[in-house]
Enzyme design. Structure first.
Site, PDB file in Angstrom:
ATOM      1  N   GLU A  56       0.804  -1.221   0.000  1.00 37.70           N
ATOM      2  CA  GLU A  56       0.000   0.000   0.000  1.00 37.70           C
ATOM      3  C   GLU A  56       0.838   1.273   0.000  1.00 37.70           C
ATOM      4  O   GLU A  56       0.308   2.360  -0.237  1.00 37.70           O
ATOM      5  CB  GLU A  56      -0.937  -0.006   1.212  1.00 37.70           C
ATOM      6  CG  GLU A  56      -2.040  -1.053   1.089  1.00 37.70           C
ATOM      7  CD  GLU A  56      -2.981  -1.072   2.270  1.00 37.70           C
ATOM      8  OE1 GLU A  56      -2.579  -0.589   3.346  1.00 37.70           O
ATOM      9  OE2 GLU A  56      -4.105  -1.577   2.117  1.00 37.70           O
ATOM     10  N   GLU A  96       6.747 -22.091   7.633  1.00 39.52           N
ATOM     11  CA  GLU A  96       7.294 -21.183   8.648  1.00 39.52           C
ATOM     12  C   GLU A  96       8.414 -21.842   9.444  1.00 39.52           C
ATOM     13  O   GLU A  96       9.208 -21.151  10.091  1.00 39.52           O
ATOM     14  CB  GLU A  96       6.200 -20.701   9.588  1.00 39.52           C
ATOM     15  CG  GLU A  96       5.655 -21.747  10.529  1.00 39.52           C
ATOM     16  CD  GLU A  96       4.659 -21.146  11.510  1.00 39.52           C
ATOM     17  OE1 GLU A  96       4.790 -21.422  12.709  1.00 39.52           O
ATOM     18  OE2 GLU A  96       3.758 -20.395  11.078  1.00 39.52           O
TER      19      GLU A  96
END
Length: 311
Positions: A91, A122
């Site tokens: 963004e 992960e």
């Protein structure tokens, strides 16, 4: 870091994994009361973030120094943490017209894991180290984001970053444990046990969203990507945003729509150039030159141009 063998359980010692005594009867409540209880827990998050603002400021200053020096900021995360980090980085380009390589997000499992849960990624510390080794360099800032404060993908990435000469920051929701790797700044947000035990997409995720948004916005402000509280560096890529540029220009200058529209046209559609042109009275070409000299900082550019300047 060596990942645990398949099938081996790892105990995560973190407040986010504990049962919340305030929500143990949540499954007995009406829908509205469930929502009220979750909302009550959510109200604890802003104060938890407020408690780590000094550390967050140190991290933002490191990012400003890295970017001013030609470096980059890297976010590293997995699951919810990685998705929030990826969102924040994405963004900044349309919001502040930040160069697309200023903030880079590295998510365990890559793009597929952004929309689908990918098992075990992960735990692959070697992948985190390899990702940073490939993309980071001395002078960069690497920010690891993990609710537990121990995710192997993130920890190995931070270790690799330090070996490369980059600065490092760890954002976690596990204030009871020391950082498992050495970092320059530890931001441990104490959001406590979740409404649903271990569901770190709740309070922990909310706090990470606040931390990352505040961090990156503060960096953009310090780098002159705003004027006052206006998004003067935004890219007008659609009709709505083109209308917003005119409104921003009007609010910043107090001038009418036609005058602002004309100034934008004279400035090649560059909102900052139009703003400095109108506020200083200097021609658009001189406004553009002043912004170039000041790395796009509007107030600095204005200080170089006396009102009514001509050229």
């Amino acid at each position: 870091m060596t990942p645990p063998p398949d099938g081996v359980a790892v105990r995560v010692d973190s407040p986010t994994e504990a049962r919340n005594p305030r929500t143990q009867d949540i499954d007995r409540l009406s829908t509205l009361d469930v929502l009220r209880l979750i909302n009550t827990e959510d109200h604890l998050v802003p104060d938890a973030v407020a408690a780590v603002l000094p550390e967050l400021a140190r991290a933002a200053d490191l990012a400003v120094s890295a970017l001013r020096g030609g470096g980059r900021v890297h976010y590293v995360g997995a699951g919810t943490s990685g998705r929030l980090a990826t969102l924040d980085a994405a963004e900044l380009v349309p919001t502040f017209n930040a160069p697309p390589d200023w903030f880079l997000a590295h998510h365990a499992g890559g793009r597929d894991a952004l929309v689908n849960a990918v098992e075990n990624v992960e735990d692959q510390g070697s992948d985190g180290a390899a990702e940073i080794r490939k993309h980071a360099a001395a002078g960069d800032l690497v920010v690891g984001v993990t609710a537990s404060g121990r995710t192997p993908f993130v920890m190995a990435a931070l270790e690799e970053a330090r070996s490369l000469g980059a600065h490092t920051v760890l954002v976690s929701n596990n204030p009871t444990a020391p950082a498992p790797v050495e970092v320059d700044v530890l931001i441990a947000v104490d959001t406590g046990p979740e409404a649903i035990a271990g569901s770190t997409r709740m309070k922990a995720g909310t706090s990470q969203k606040l931390v990352l948004t505040s961090f990156s916005t503060a960096v953009m402000v310090r780098l002159g990507r705003t004027y006052s509280n206006l998004m003067v560096s935004m890219r007008a890529t659609n009709a709505k945003l083109r209308g917003r540029t005119v409104r921003i220009l009007r609010e910043a200058t107090g001038l009418g729509e036609q005058e602002c529209t004309t100034a934008l046209a004279d400035s090649g559609g560059d909102l900052k150039v139009a703003l400095v042109h109108l506020l200083s009275g200097a021609p658009a070409a001189l406004a553009a030159e002043a912004l170039e000299r000041t790395q796009g900082h509007v107030r600095s550019a204005l200080s170089q141009l006396a009102p009514g300047a001509t050229g």
